[in-house]
Write an enzyme that holds these catalytic residues in place. Structure first.
Site, PDB file in Angstrom:
ATOM      1  N   ASN A  48       4.902   7.066  -3.491  1.00  0.00           N
ATOM      2  CA  ASN A  48       4.632   8.338  -3.441  1.00  0.00           C
ATOM      3  C   ASN A  48       4.122   8.585  -2.106  1.00  0.00           C
ATOM      4  O   ASN A  48       4.008   9.600  -0.479  1.00  0.00           O
ATOM      5  CB  ASN A  48       3.130   8.732  -4.612  1.00  0.00           C
ATOM      6  CG  ASN A  48       2.294   7.091  -4.135  1.00  0.00           C
ATOM      7  OD1 ASN A  48       2.471   6.257  -3.986  1.00  0.00           O
ATOM      8  ND2 ASN A  48       0.516   7.142  -4.237  1.00  0.00           N
ATOM      9  N   GLU A  96      -2.490  -3.674  -4.205  1.00  0.00           N
ATOM     10  CA  GLU A  96      -2.537  -2.287  -4.747  1.00  0.00           C
ATOM     11  C   GLU A  96      -2.424  -1.282  -5.732  1.00  0.00           C
ATOM     12  O   GLU A  96      -0.892  -1.089  -5.734  1.00  0.00           O
ATOM     13  CB  GLU A  96      -2.669  -1.617  -3.330  1.00  0.00           C
ATOM     14  CG  GLU A  96      -2.703  -2.295  -1.960  1.00  0.00           C
ATOM     15  CD  GLU A  96      -4.504  -1.433  -1.898  1.00  0.00           C
ATOM     16  OE1 GLU A  96      -4.934  -1.025  -2.646  1.00  0.00           O
ATOM     17  OE2 GLU A  96      -5.290  -2.364  -1.372  1.00  0.00           O
ATOM     18  N   CYS A 142      -3.126   7.158  -5.586  1.00  0.00           N
ATOM     19  CA  CYS A 142      -3.249   6.532  -6.861  1.00  0.00           C
ATOM     20  C   CYS A 142      -4.750   6.055  -7.243  1.00  0.00           C
ATOM     21  O   CYS A 142      -5.490   5.682  -8.040  1.00  0.00           O
ATOM     22  CB  CYS A 142      -3.276   4.773  -6.050  1.00  0.00           C
ATOM     23  SG  CYS A 142      -3.471   4.682  -4.843  1.00  0.00           S
ATOM     24  N   GLU A 197      -6.311  -3.344   2.180  1.00  0.00           N
ATOM     25  CA  GLU A 197      -5.582  -2.908   3.185  1.00  0.00           C
ATOM     26  C   GLU A 197      -5.910  -2.191   3.980  1.00  0.00           C
ATOM     27  O   GLU A 197      -7.534  -2.517   4.078  1.00  0.00           O
ATOM     28  CB  GLU A 197      -4.663  -1.805   2.114  1.00  0.00           C
ATOM     29  CG  GLU A 197      -3.581  -2.912   1.269  1.00  0.00           C
ATOM     30  CD  GLU A 197      -2.220  -2.343   1.411  1.00  0.00           C
ATOM     31  OE1 GLU A 197      -2.187  -0.962   0.676  1.00  0.00           O
ATOM     32  OE2 GLU A 197      -0.915  -3.044   1.519  1.00  0.00           O
TER      33      GLU A 197
END
Ligand code: NAD
Length: 485
Positions: free
Chosen positions: A154, A251, A285, A459
């Site tokens: 994505n 993630e 997400c 992150e």
């Protein structure tokens, strides 16, 4: 079809493009038309070896440079990415189908932010001095070694930078495997990093499906794995990394709640719900796909939401006016349509969209279901498409419990004008990334990541440094040493 920044080969290893046509062909399809725009080849064992060997060979000298020197290269790369933003955004649009209206302000720009931020931080990474009377301990913050990054489809440019920038800032080398669905953008990140002065071998990109990712994770030359992907893939990668006791960042996916109280500013709440469900055609997400709306404003909310969705400009992603583009692939389109059919079969009320669009490419209408119940499939499973589930509530304690009643814990949001309630709800959310009166902002300065099944590690921000470095402590004795015999 031509686009301005086409990479010239499948892989980027040891500072240059490399091809190996023995690897299985992977077609790159432009989601807006279904046309094949490029073909790359999956990494053969020889390519995997070459990338890992190059990374291993280059890492020690990179780690021996000063943080200022490393950071200067990353910041130069950030400037070069910004200067190339138009071409990189066009490539991102061809790779993913996301509208240029989005890619021109989100993808290369957020990648550049990460390079600039971690480039600036590289020189500040230090250990500490711990006095112990006459003796003392000092700590050294050291790199992990060779890091593998594995990306989802994505945000291919952003993911390549969000993993690469902190890894390189800390003195690691990286081998990055993009998603097989969007293989092009990471190659440009590698090209720019090297044009900015990155010594060869430190940021390598190789193509392939899950088997190439799995081969990287299992390899003894690898010290750390950072995956962006689904929970099922995360389980496999986490288990494989555990075999070699490797560091991980995971993630993963989500089914995040967005709670809208009856005192919320309605227009802002509708904006948040739109941003949290339909940006990138819902392929984000952290999307807030379970929208809990207080019963007192349900009617008004749905009315404004559907009015505003009717103004979405759906069409050619390269047209700057287009605000809603296609799904990334035929496969993702059928997954999303299947969930829409399940929603209807389970008795959710379709209030907007719900169909594939009658045009070339992978277009699914922005879709809203109301009267959704907690146990419906569309309220429990990640759809990863433009499908919003609206659920009713009238009690704060109850809605918070329902919001948290999920295996996922990536993100969560609340819209309310009650100051204390906003913070009470944020504190109660079981999620790594929370929003008050906004949704889906992801500045590089803020930690990003999930709790529960949505992930491990963070992150962005200073927190990412912890996941790309390790602490060594050194005990220094100043006097004589006694021993029992
Ligand atoms: P995916 O899990 O199918 O694939 C992700 C990557 O893992 C791909 O590069 C794939 O080739 C690789 N892979 C697959 N099997 C592997 C294995 N056994 N070993 C090593 N690598 C393997 O995910 P996707 O469909 O590309 O992306 C969508 C998913 O990613 C969604 O669940 C979404 O929520 C999640 N995502 C999470 C974040 C986040 O930051 N939390 C961001 C974007 C996407």
């Amino acid at each position: 079809m031509s686009y301005p920044t086409q990479p010239t080969a499948s892989h980027f290893i040891n500072g240059q493009y490399v091809e190996d046509t023995d690897g299985a062909a992977i077609e790159v399809i432009y989601p807006a038309t279904g046309e094949v725009i490029a073909t790359v080849h999956s990494a053969t064992p020889a390519i995997i070896d070459a990338a890992l060997d190059a990374a291993r060979a280059a890492q020690a000298a990179w780690a021996a440079m000063t943080g200022t020197e490393r950071g200067r290269i990353l910041r130069r790369a950030a400037d070069m990415m910004r200067a190339a933003n138009h071409d990189l955004s066009v490539l991102e649009t061809y790779d993913t189908g996301k509208p240029y209206q989005e890619t021109s302000v989100v993808d290369a720009t957020s990648g550049a932010d990460a390079l600039e931020y971690f480039g600036g931080m590289a020189a500040t990474l230090t250990g500490e001095h711990i006095p112990l009377g006459e003796d003392w301990v000092y700590t050294r913050r050291e790199p992990l070694g060779v890091c593998v990054g594995i990306g989802a489809w994505n945000y291919p440019t952003q993911i390549a930078c969000w993993k690469g920038a902190p890894a390189l800032a800390c003195g690691n080398a990286m081998v990055f495997k993009p998603s097989e669905t969007t293989p092009l953008c990471a190659l440009k990140v590698a090209e720019i990093l090297h044009a900015a002065g990155l010594p060869k071998g430190l940021y390598n990109v190789i193509q392939g499906m899950g088997d190439v990712g799995a081969a990287l994770v299992a390899d003894a030359r690898v010290d750390k794995v950072s995956l962006t992907g689904s929970v099922p893939t995360g389980r496999k990668v986490y288990a494989a990394a555990a075999e070699g006791i490797k560091h991980v960042t995971m993630e993963l996916g989500g089914k995040s709640p967005l709670i809208i109280f009856d005192d919320a500013d309605l227009e802002n709440a509708v904006s948040g719900a739109i941003l949290g469900n339909f940006y990138s055609s819902g392929q984000v997400c952290s999307n807030g796909t379970r929208v809990f709306v207080h019963k007192a404003i349900k009617h008004a909310f749905l009315k404004r939401l559907t009015e505003r969705l009717a103004t979405a400009v759906i069409g050619d992603p390269m047209d700057p006016q287009t605000s809603f583009g296609p799904m990334v692939s035929e496969r993702q389109t059928s997954i999303v349509l299947d969930y829409i059919a399940k929603g209807q079969a389970e008795g959710a009320r379709l209030v907007f969209g719900g169909a594939r669009m009658d045009r070339a490419g992978f277009y699914v209408q922005p879709t809203v279901f109301a009267d959704v119940h907690d146990d419906m499939i569309i309220a429990r499973q990640e759809i990863f498409g433009p499908v919003m589930a609206v659920l009713d509530f009238d009690d704060e304690t109850d809605v918070l419990a329902r919001a948290n009643d999920t295996e996922f814990g990536l993100a969560a949001g609340v819209f309310t004008c009650d100051l204390t309630r906003a913070h009470r709800i944020a504190a109660g959310f079981q999620a790594g990334t929370c929003y008050i009166n906004t949704y889906n902002d992801a500045p590089v300065e803020a930690p990003f990541g999930g709790s529960k099944a949505s992930g491990v590690g963070r992150e962005n921000s200073k927190a990412a440094i912890e996941h790309y470095s390790q602490i060594k402590s050194v005990y220094v004795r100043m006097g004589d040493l006694e021993a029992p015999f």
